[in-house]
Design a protein around this motif. Structure first.
Motif, PDB file in Angstrom:
ATOM      1  N   GLN A   1       0.822  -1.208   0.000  1.00  0.00           N
ATOM      2  CA  GLN A   1       0.000   0.000   0.000  1.00  0.00           C
ATOM      3  C   GLN A   1       0.860   1.263   0.000  1.00  0.00           C
ATOM      4  O   GLN A   1       0.534   2.253  -0.661  1.00  0.00           O
ATOM      5  N   VAL A   2       1.958   1.227   0.750  1.00  0.00           N
ATOM      6  CA  VAL A   2       2.869   2.375   0.791  1.00  0.00           C
ATOM      7  C   VAL A   2       3.633   2.477  -0.521  1.00  0.00           C
ATOM      8  O   VAL A   2       3.783   3.567  -1.100  1.00  0.00           O
ATOM      9  N   LEU A   3       4.134   1.350  -1.007  1.00  0.00           N
ATOM     10  CA  LEU A   3       4.888   1.357  -2.259  1.00  0.00           C
ATOM     11  C   LEU A   3       4.042   1.906  -3.408  1.00  0.00           C
ATOM     12  O   LEU A   3       4.521   2.709  -4.214  1.00  0.00           O
ATOM     13  N   GLN A   4       2.795   1.454  -3.504  1.00  0.00           N
ATOM     14  CA  GLN A   4       1.937   1.860  -4.619  1.00  0.00           C
ATOM     15  C   GLN A   4       1.762   3.365  -4.686  1.00  0.00           C
ATOM     16  O   GLN A   4       1.733   3.945  -5.773  1.00  0.00           O
ATOM     17  N   GLU A   5       1.679   3.988  -3.529  1.00  0.00           N
ATOM     18  CA  GLU A   5       1.483   5.442  -3.498  1.00  0.00           C
ATOM     19  C   GLU A   5       2.619   6.173  -4.194  1.00  0.00           C
ATOM     20  O   GLU A   5       2.390   7.165  -4.897  1.00  0.00           O
ATOM     21  N   TYR A   6       3.836   5.667  -4.017  1.00  0.00           N
ATOM     22  CA  TYR A   6       4.997   6.345  -4.592  1.00  0.00           C
ATOM     23  C   TYR A   6       5.303   5.857  -6.002  1.00  0.00           C
ATOM     24  O   TYR A   6       5.868   6.618  -6.803  1.00  0.00           O
ATOM     25  N   VAL A   7       4.949   4.615  -6.317  1.00  0.00           N
ATOM     26  CA  VAL A   7       5.106   4.147  -7.696  1.00  0.00           C
ATOM     27  C   VAL A   7       4.216   4.966  -8.622  1.00  0.00           C
ATOM     28  O   VAL A   7       4.614   5.311  -9.746  1.00  0.00           O
ATOM     29  N   ARG A   8       3.030   5.317  -8.160  1.00  0.00           N
ATOM     30  CA  ARG A   8       2.117   6.138  -8.976  1.00  0.00           C
ATOM     31  C   ARG A   8       2.713   7.495  -9.331  1.00  0.00           C
ATOM     32  O   ARG A   8       2.356   8.095 -10.338  1.00  0.00           O
ATOM     33  N   LEU A   9       3.624   7.970  -8.489  1.00  0.00           N
ATOM     34  CA  LEU A   9       4.200   9.309  -8.677  1.00  0.00           C
ATOM     35  C   LEU A   9       5.402   9.317  -9.616  1.00  0.00           C
ATOM     36  O   LEU A   9       5.928  10.388  -9.928  1.00  0.00           O
ATOM     37  N   VAL A  10       5.853   8.145 -10.054  1.00  0.00           N
ATOM     38  CA  VAL A  10       6.968   8.078 -11.013  1.00  0.00           C
ATOM     39  C   VAL A  10       6.461   8.573 -12.367  1.00  0.00           C
ATOM     40  O   VAL A  10       5.516   8.021 -12.928  1.00  0.00           O
ATOM     41  N   GLU A  11       7.082   9.594 -12.905  1.00  0.00           N
ATOM     42  CA  GLU A  11       6.581  10.240 -14.124  1.00  0.00           C
ATOM     43  C   GLU A  11       6.788   9.388 -15.374  1.00  0.00           C
ATOM     44  O   GLU A  11       5.884   9.286 -16.211  1.00  0.00           O
TER      45      GLU A  11
END
Length: 412
Positions: free
Chosen positions: A341-351
Motif C-alpha cells: 500500500q505504501v509502495l503503490q502510493e509512490y510508484v504512482r508518482l513516477v513520471e
C-alpha cells in the motif's frame, strides 16, 4: 617511528620507483605539486552528487553507493599513510601501470642503480639537514623520493622540517593535521583540531577543518546526552533500538542518519536536531532527503516518510515532491520492506511511464499496472496482465470491469 637500517635498505631494494641520480639526468617528476593536489582531494569529498548515499548504517558503515558528504572520517582516511596517492598521484599508481625498468637493466646497471638509491639514505644519516635540504632542492627527483620515503616511514619531524625549508606551507599544515589520527582521547583530539584551524590552509580548506572541529564538538555533546538517556532508560527509542556504537568520530552522513533515527522530531535549536545539522553543515537537500528517508523507513515510520515529500502551496493545496526522484524513493522503501500500500502510493508518482510499469510489475503493485494500461488504452497488455494476477482476486475483477467498459476507446 623510523625504520631500522635494514628496513631502509630493503625499501630501496624493493621499491618500484624509478631510480634517481644526483646528475638530474631525468627530472620528470619536478612538476609535482603535492600540496595542491592533496588539498584538492578535500574538495572531492564534498562534491554533491544525486547518486550518493541511499542506505547508511548508523553504526558508521555505509551501505550502497558512495558517500560524498563532508565526511571527516573519510577525510582522515584520505590523509592516512595508506592514502599517499592524495599527496603525489604519480608516485602511487596501480601496479599494472608501473614500467618494470629492472627488466631492461643489465646486472651491472641494477647494482649501480641500487647503490644510487642507497646514496640518499646515506646522505640523510650523515649530512647536516641544512646541507641535505639545499642539495635536494635543486634535484627534484631525489627530493620526491625522500618526501615519499619520509611519509612511508612516518618520520614526521624530518618531513616537517624539509617542507618548511621548501616553504610548502600548505603541505606543512596538512602534515600537522594528519597527527590528529594518532590521538585517541576525544577531548584531546577536539583541542588539537581547534588548533589546526589557525594553520596556513587556504580559506576554503580552513572551512573544512572548522567543520571537522564543529562536528566532533557536536558529537561529544550528543554522545554524553544520549548515553545518559540510554543508561537511565528514560527514552523509548533507546529502549526499543539500543545503540550499537558510539557516535564519536563518525562521518557527517552517519551523524545525520543517527540524528534522523533517534532525534527526528527535535526542534531545530537542539544540537542533535537533523534540521540543525543540515543548516550548520550546509547539507544538500538531496542528501538530507535520502538520509532521512533511509532512517525513517528503517523505523517503518510511514507518516514521517509521507511528510518528508509533502509540500503545500500558498493556496493551501498539497502535493508530493521528491528532489531525488520517486523511483529512488520506491527502491529505498522496498529495501526496508514497506507494505504494498505504501509502495503503490509512490510508484504512482513516477513520471516516466516505462519506469513506472517496470517498478509496479517488479514489486507487484497490481493496481498501478492496471491503471497505467487503462490510461494508455492498451487492451492487449491489460489482457495479458490478467494472467499474472490471482484468479478470483479483486485485481482480476477490476481488469474485467475495465475490459468490459464500452466507453473506453482502446488503441488496439
Amino acid at each position: 617511528m623510523s625504520r631500522a637500517r635494514a628496513d631502509e635498505e630493503e625499501y630501496w631494494h624493493s621499491s618500484k620507483f624509478r631510480a634517481f641520480t644526483f646528475d638530474d639526468e631525468d627530472d620528470e617528476l619536478s612538476q609535482l605539486k603535492e600540496s595542491k593536489r592533496a588539498v584538492n582531494s578535500l574538495r572531492d569529498i564534498v562534491d554533491d552528487d544525486d547518486d550518493d548515499l541511499e542506505r547508511v548504517s548508523w553504526s558508521g558503515e555505509p551501505v550502497g553507493r558512495r558517500n560524498k558528504l563532508p565526511s571527516f572520517q573519510s577525510l582522515s582516511d584520505a590523509l592516512s599513510d595508506t592514502g599517499v596517492k592524495n599527496y603525489a598521484p604519480e608516485l602511487r599508481r596501480p601496479k599494472a601501470e608501473y614500467k618494470d625498468y629492472s627488466s631492461d637493466w643489465s646486472p651491472k646497471d641494477t647494482v649501480r642503480r641500487m647503490q644510487r638509491g642507497k646514496v640518499l639514505i646515506f646522505l640523510k644519516r650523515t649530512l647536516r639537514r641544512e646541507i641535505l635540504f639545499r642539495e635536494l632542492e635543486v634535484r627534484q627527483v631525489a627530493l620526491c623520493h625522500l618526501i615519499h620515503f619520509l611519509k612511508e616511514t612516518g618520520e614526521q619531524k624530518l618531513l616537517l622540517d624539509l617542507l618548511r625549508f621548501l616553504d610548502r606551507t600548505e603541505e606543512v599544515a596538512l602534515s600537522q593535521y594528519r597527527e590528529h589520527l594518532n590521538i585517541q582521547d576525544v577531548e584531546k583530539r577536539r583541542e588539537f583540531l581547534k588548533g589546526c584551524i589557525g594553520l596556513p590552509f587556504s580559506a576554503e580548506d580552513t572551512s573544512h577543518i572548522q567543520d571537522h572541529y564543529t562536528l566532533l564538538e557536536r558529537q561529544i555533546i550528543i554522545e554524553a546526552n544520549d548515553r545518559h538517556l540510554e543508561t537511565a532508560g528514560q527514552s523509548e527509542i533507546f529502549r526499543k533500538y539500543p545503540r550499537k556504537a558510539s557516535i564519536l568520530n563518525m562521518p557527517l552522513v552517519t551523524t545525520l542518519f543517527y540524528s534522523c533515527f533517534y532525534h527526528y522530531t527535535e526542534a531545530e535549536g537542539t544540537f542533535s536536531s537533523p534540521t540543525n545539522l543540515k543548516k550548520t553543515f550546509k547539507i544538500p537537500d538531496k542528501q538530507y532527503v535520502l538520509t532521512a528517508l533511509a532512517a525513517r523507513a528503517k523505523l517503518r515510520a510511514w507518516d514521517d516518510v509521507d511528510a518528508l515529500f509533502t509540500t503545500k502551496n500558498w493556496l493551501g493545496y498539497t502535493k508530493k515532491k521528491a528532489p531525488i526522484g520517486f523511483h529512488r524513493v520506491v527502491e529505498i522503501l522496498q529495501r526496508n520492506n514497506a507494505p504494498v500500500q505504501v509502495l503503490q502510493e509512490y510508484v504512482r508518482l513516477v513520471e516516466d511511464v516505462e519506469t513506472r510499469l517496470n517498478l509496479a510489475t517488479k514489486y507487484k503493485c497490481h493496481d498501478v499496472v492496471i491503471e497505467t494500461y487503462k490510461d494508455l488504452k492498451d487492451r492487449i497488455q491489460l489482457t495479458a496482465y490478467k494472467c499474472k494476477v490471482e484468479r478470483g482476486s479483486a485485481e482480476e475483477e477490476k481488469i474485467n470491469s475495465i475490459l468490459n467498459n464500452m466507453q473506453i476507446r482502446w488503441k488496439n
